[in-house]
Design an enzyme around this catalytic site. Structure first.
Site: not given
Ligand code: NAD
Ligand code: DAU
Length: 341
Positions: A60, A85, A126-128, A150, A154, A205, A276
């Site tokens: 962790d 997360e 993240t861009d969020e 979230y 971040k 959805p 949202h």
């Molecule tokens: P993910 O949810 O798929 O994976 C997260 C990983 O982190 C998992 O393997 C989980 O087991 C591990 N983890 C969680 N809590 C932990 C802890 N306390 N200690 C050690 N390991 C832990 O995430 P992802 O979508 O691959 O995102 C990875 C990174 O990129 C994140 O920091 C996220 O904020 C960032 N990010 C994601 C997106 C996206 O679209 N998915 C976009 C921009 C930035």
């Molecule tokens: O912008 C980067 C981020 O993108 C990352 O930092 C986050 O970790 C990643 O989860 C993602 O966040 P979003 O909220 O944009 O992703 P998500 O896939 O949950 O949703 C994408 C878009 O789709 C958002 O506008 C919400 C919408 N959505 C999502 C789900 C799960 C739906 O319309 N229906 C759904 O069931």
């Protein structure tokens, strides 16, 4: 030989980054340090499990002793932090876990970098953190305005990284990426959820009116960008990463159905996500000046992603058929359909 600790390397983007490092840097070793939450999956790393340059440590990032022990044992000189997360919807119902890992956990890693004198720390953000951007695009110097637990977590992590640079001179960089799509994404995120539902002729959805906009970038492009910043970025600096093009969710869903040859009648409007964010958009000029550019258009990224899920059914069916996933799906989506008048 450089040794990277890839925290969160068993997740979606982290596991793709592990493959990139092993391919691109034959003289590097990688140590995946991961807690294996529901989102961490050893199957994401199965194809590199036998590589002698790869080691897995279950741990962790909030556990300071375990982090230090892993760094010392494996002679780590660099940390790339993907551990977090990550699902916005879950952050609305269980924010505590996000604050713990995304803020406190980041601080624990930074303390280890400081105490053990590591060469580099890279934070995957993240861009969020910029909040919703109704017009124009976010530049790295823009103020942060996160609106979900979230993105607020971040943003807290980012602030801690920058504080350790200013206060202690730590050699840090941050990338702020847009929405990733591609292989091994947990099917709670919208694109893999929609692809796998469509394959099974289940409804897709759509939150609210589906006119929200996201910059969907291919995960390999994002990983290449992280690697460029790790090697060529200036310590203390932030770099946005994205394709630079935004797409409405409804258009993404419609194209995805067309790619799979499924009817548009599978689109199902449901009540919106609270708070949202309507649109994100990043300006990517700063990272492009380092020599990076995205290699996939949105259409190419979606087509490759759809193909991967079609060809890797056992991977996602194992997740979707599990009790944990099914309980989440039922709790999160049941009864949210918007009935036509
Ligand atoms: P993910 O949810 O798929 O994976 C997260 C990983 O982190 C998992 O393997 C989980 O087991 C591990 N983890 C969680 N809590 C932990 C802890 N306390 N200690 C050690 N390991 C832990 O995430 P992802 O979508 O691959 O995102 C990875 C990174 O990129 C994140 O920091 C996220 O904020 C960032 N990010 C994601 C997106 C996206 O679209 N998915 C976009 C921009 C930035
Ligand atoms: O912008 C980067 C981020 O993108 C990352 O930092 C986050 O970790 C990643 O989860 C993602 O966040 P979003 O909220 O944009 O992703 P998500 O896939 O949950 O949703 C994408 C878009 O789709 C958002 O506008 C919400 C919408 N959505 C999502 C789900 C799960 C739906 O319309 N229906 C759904 O069931």
């Amino acid at each position: 030989m450089r040794t990277l600790m890839i925290a969160g390397g068993a997740g979606f983007i982290g596991s793709n980054y592990c493959r990139l490092v092993l391919e691109r840097h034959p003289d590097y070793r990688i140590v995946v340090y991961d807690k294996l939450t529901y989102a961490g999956n050893p199957a994401n790393l199965a194809d590199i499990a036998d590589d002698p340059r790869y080691t897995f440590v279950l741990g962790d990032i909030c556990d300071a002793d375990a982090v230090r022990a892993a760094i010392r044992k494996h002679d780590v000189d660099t940390i790339v932090n993907f551990a977090a997360e990550t699902h916005v919807d879950r952050s609305l119902s269980e924010p505590g876990a996000f604050i713990m890992t995304d803020v406190y956990g980041t601080h624990v890693l930074l303390e280890a970098v400081r105490e053990l004198g590591l060469e580099r720390f890279h934070q995957v953000s993240t861009d969020e953190v910029y909040g919703e951007v109704l017009t124009g695009s976010s530049a790295e110097c823009d103020p942060l305005a996160p609106r979900s637990p979230y993105s607020a977590s971040k943003a807290g992590g980012d602030m801690m990284v920058l504080a350790y640079h200013a206060s202690f001179g730590l050699p840090v960089t941050i990338t702020r990426g847009s929405n990733n799509i591609g292989p091994y994404q947990y099917p709670e995120k919208v694109v893999p959820l929609f692809i796998t539902n469509a394959i099974d002729d289940l409804p897709l959805p759509i939150y609210g009116d589906g006119h929200q906009m996201r910059d969907y970038q291919y995960v390999e492009d994002h990983c290449e960008g992280i690697d460029v910043v790790l090697h060529h970025g200036v310590p203390g600096e932030i770099y946005n990463l994205g394709s630079g093009v935004e797409t409405r969710n409804i258009d993404m869903a419609t194209l995805l159905l067309d790619l799979l040859g499924k009817p548009h009648s599978l689109l199902q409007y449901i009540t919106d996500r609270p708070g949202h964010d309507r649109r994100y958009s990043v300006n990517i000029e700063k990272v492009c000046a380092l020599g990076w550019e995205p290699r996939h258009t949105f259409a190419q990224a979606l087509e490759k992603t759809v193909r991967w899920y079609v060809e890797n059914e056992p991977w996602w069916r194992t997740i979707k058929s599990g009790d944990f996933y099914r309980a989440y799906y039922e709790k999160h989506y049941a009864g949210r359909e918007i009935k036509p008048d």
